[in-house]
Design a protein around this motif. Structure first.
Motif, PDB file in Angstrom:
ATOM      1  N   LEU A  87      -2.733   8.259 -14.735  1.00  0.00           N
ATOM      2  CA  LEU A  87      -3.786   7.254 -14.516  1.00  0.00           C
ATOM      3  C   LEU A  87      -3.378   5.916 -15.118  1.00  0.00           C
ATOM      4  N   PHE A  88      -2.727   5.972 -16.291  1.00  0.00           N
ATOM      5  CA  PHE A  88      -2.241   4.770 -16.952  1.00  0.00           C
ATOM      6  C   PHE A  88      -1.215   4.075 -16.052  1.00  0.00           C
ATOM      7  N   ALA A  89      -0.302   4.862 -15.462  1.00  0.00           N
ATOM      8  CA  ALA A  89       0.731   4.303 -14.582  1.00  0.00           C
ATOM      9  C   ALA A  89       0.096   3.633 -13.373  1.00  0.00           C
ATOM     10  N   VAL A  90      -0.939   4.289 -12.792  1.00  0.00           N
ATOM     11  CA  VAL A  90      -1.625   3.725 -11.625  1.00  0.00           C
ATOM     12  C   VAL A  90      -2.287   2.405 -11.996  1.00  0.00           C
ATOM     13  N   SER A  91      -2.938   2.389 -13.161  1.00  0.00           N
ATOM     14  CA  SER A  91      -3.648   1.170 -13.564  1.00  0.00           C
ATOM     15  C   SER A  91      -2.652   0.020 -13.808  1.00  0.00           C
ATOM     16  N   MET A  92      -1.466   0.348 -14.397  1.00  0.00           N
ATOM     17  CA  MET A  92      -0.446  -0.677 -14.615  1.00  0.00           C
ATOM     18  C   MET A  92       0.044  -1.227 -13.276  1.00  0.00           C
ATOM     19  N   PHE A  93       0.214  -0.289 -12.311  1.00  0.00           N
ATOM     20  CA  PHE A  93       0.698  -0.661 -10.983  1.00  0.00           C
ATOM     21  C   PHE A  93      -0.313  -1.607 -10.306  1.00  0.00           C
ATOM     22  N   LEU A  94      -1.596  -1.243 -10.390  1.00  0.00           N
ATOM     23  CA  LEU A  94      -2.636  -2.068  -9.757  1.00  0.00           C
ATOM     24  C   LEU A  94      -2.695  -3.444 -10.412  1.00  0.00           C
ATOM     25  N   ARG A  95      -2.533  -3.479 -11.740  1.00  0.00           N
ATOM     26  CA  ARG A  95      -2.555  -4.759 -12.454  1.00  0.00           C
ATOM     27  C   ARG A  95      -1.419  -5.661 -11.982  1.00  0.00           C
ATOM     28  N   ARG A  96      -0.241  -5.032 -11.812  1.00  0.00           N
ATOM     29  CA  ARG A  96       0.915  -5.807 -11.373  1.00  0.00           C
ATOM     30  C   ARG A  96       0.700  -6.348  -9.974  1.00  0.00           C
ATOM     31  N   ARG A  97       0.106  -5.482  -9.119  1.00  0.00           N
ATOM     32  CA  ARG A  97      -0.160  -5.915  -7.736  1.00  0.00           C
ATOM     33  C   ARG A  97      -1.109  -7.099  -7.717  1.00  0.00           C
ATOM     34  N   ARG A  98      -2.133  -7.050  -8.603  1.00  0.00           N
ATOM     35  CA  ARG A  98      -3.091  -8.155  -8.650  1.00  0.00           C
ATOM     36  C   ARG A  98      -2.381  -9.453  -9.035  1.00  0.00           C
ATOM     37  N   ARG A  99      -1.471  -9.309 -10.042  1.00  0.00           N
ATOM     38  CA  ARG A  99      -0.744 -10.481 -10.511  1.00  0.00           C
ATOM     39  C   ARG A  99       0.139 -11.047  -9.390  1.00  0.00           C
ATOM     40  N   GLU A 100       0.807 -10.118  -8.659  1.00  0.00           N
ATOM     41  CA  GLU A 100       1.704 -10.556  -7.585  1.00  0.00           C
ATOM     42  C   GLU A 100       0.918 -11.178  -6.435  1.00  0.00           C
ATOM     43  N   GLY A 101      -0.298 -10.644  -6.168  1.00  0.00           N
ATOM     44  CA  GLY A 101      -1.064 -11.054  -4.994  1.00  0.00           C
ATOM     45  C   GLY A 101      -1.880 -12.319  -5.212  1.00  0.00           C
ATOM     46  N   MET A 134       0.825  -1.208   0.000  1.00  0.00           N
ATOM     47  CA  MET A 134       0.000   0.000   0.000  1.00  0.00           C
ATOM     48  C   MET A 134       0.866   1.267   0.000  1.00  0.00           C
ATOM     49  N   ARG A 135       2.045   1.185   0.657  1.00  0.00           N
ATOM     50  CA  ARG A 135       2.918   2.354   0.699  1.00  0.00           C
ATOM     51  C   ARG A 135       3.335   2.756  -0.712  1.00  0.00           C
ATOM     52  N   ARG A 136       3.600   1.730  -1.532  1.00  0.00           N
ATOM     53  CA  ARG A 136       4.032   2.015  -2.899  1.00  0.00           C
ATOM     54  C   ARG A 136       2.927   2.706  -3.684  1.00  0.00           C
ATOM     55  N   PHE A 137       1.677   2.292  -3.382  1.00  0.00           N
ATOM     56  CA  PHE A 137       0.553   2.927  -4.064  1.00  0.00           C
ATOM     57  C   PHE A 137       0.506   4.424  -3.742  1.00  0.00           C
ATOM     58  N   THR A 175       2.903   6.350  -2.670  1.00  0.00           N
ATOM     59  CA  THR A 175       4.044   7.035  -3.289  1.00  0.00           C
ATOM     60  C   THR A 175       3.694   7.392  -4.732  1.00  0.00           C
ATOM     61  N   LEU A 176       3.161   6.396  -5.443  1.00  0.00           N
ATOM     62  CA  LEU A 176       2.794   6.590  -6.839  1.00  0.00           C
ATOM     63  C   LEU A 176       1.701   7.659  -6.968  1.00  0.00           C
TER      64      LEU A 176
END
Ligand SMILES: [Ca+2]
Ligand SMILES: [Ca+2]
Ligand SMILES: [Ca+2]
Ligand SMILES: [Ca+2]
Length: 279
Positions: A265-279, A1-4, A6-7
């Motif tokens: 917004l694109f960067a945030v969505s990419m970040f969230l997608r990656r988090r979903r994949r990792e989680g 969540m901290r990374r979110f 920061t972003l």
């Protein structure tokens, strides 16, 4: 969540940067210098000669037109003649969140110029919202007519006194007096309705050089005086004979800000997608 978070703050910061990116801070004071502790356009005219000066500060978001030249011998300033006395040298424009800033350099004074049995007056600054070929607004920067300070026009369907620093929605324009110079149109508001007044502290039309006919016109026009929001605007100025004119198109900083916000917004969505994949 901290990374979110920061972003998130990076995106907010970029957004803020984009909103202010193209705006240098302008001090409306009748010169274009950057003085100590006082930001401005960044054009130092102290070493300028009569012609061929560079009026472009090279700052993103400052829109510049310049044509600081007088033809040899005959004083051609295009489309007419008259030398430095009639030279329109530069038109600069920029925005901040609340104002459209305009600066004009010219050899032509606010009171106008007597020429033989004629007298030529200074024009209004004309604005074409949307840069679509229809001139929509006028800022009155001279109320002199033939050397007398008593200008009138048709305002709200009756002949009334025109206010110095008045900002008008224009219904019809007066063209330049020399028919061969119609490329220099429009000259002054003929009829219109007043939208407001530019504050006395936000307008100057003053001599810039003790040895030259050179005047600086500097004004900050509140964006709230325009009926409609816009992303581009054409700014124009000439004098009654239309010997010379200047014209610049300026763009508001919004498109860049929207672009960057979109990238964020694109960067945030990419970040969230990656988090979903990792989680
Ligand atoms: Ca200034
Ligand atoms: Ca010049
Ligand atoms: Ca010129
Ligand atoms: Ca228009």
């Amino acid at each position: 969540m901290r990374r979110f978070w920061t972003l998130f703050w990076v995106v907010v910061f970029l957004w803020g940067l984009a909103a202010g990116a193209s705006a240098i801070t302008i001090t409306v004071d009748g010169n274009l210098f950057v003085e100590e502790g006082e930001p401005d356009w960044g054009v130092d005219t102290s070493s300028f000669g009569e012609n061929d000066n560079n009026w472009d500060p090279g700052v993103p978001g400052v829109f510049v037109w310049q044509e600081d030249e007088v033809g040899e011998n005959d004083g051609f300033v295009d489309p007419g003649y008259g030398g430095q006395n009639y030279d329109v040298e530069a038109v600069l424009a920029t925005f901040d969140a609340n104002y459209l800033y305009v600066a004009i350099a010219t050899g032509f004074p606010q009171i106008g110029r007597e020429y033989g049995s004629d007298w030529y007056d200074a024009g209004d600054i004309a604005f074409d919202v949307g840069a679509d070929g229809s001139w929509d607004y006028a800022l009155v920067i001279s109320t002199y007519v033939d050397g007398n300070d008593n200008r009138e026009a048709e305002i709200d369907n009756s002949i009334q006194e025109v206010e110095l620093r008045g900002f008008y929605k224009v219904f019809s324009w007066q063209g330049v007096s020399v028919s061969d110079h119609s490329v220099s149109n429009p000259f002054r508001m003929k009829s219109g309705t007043q939208k407001g007044t530019v504050d006395e502290s936000k307008f100057y039309y003053v001599a810039d050089d003790p040895d030259l006919p050179r005047y600086i016109i500097e004004a900050a026009i509140p964006l709230s005086l325009f009926d409609e929001p816009f992303t581009s605007i054409k700014i124009h100025w000439t004098m009654e004979c239309g010997n010379d004119y200047g014209e610049v198109v300026a763009h508001t900083p919004e498109p860049a800000s929207i672009l960057l916000a979109g990238a964020g917004l694109f960067a945030v969505s990419m970040f969230l997608r990656r988090r979903r994949r990792e989680g």
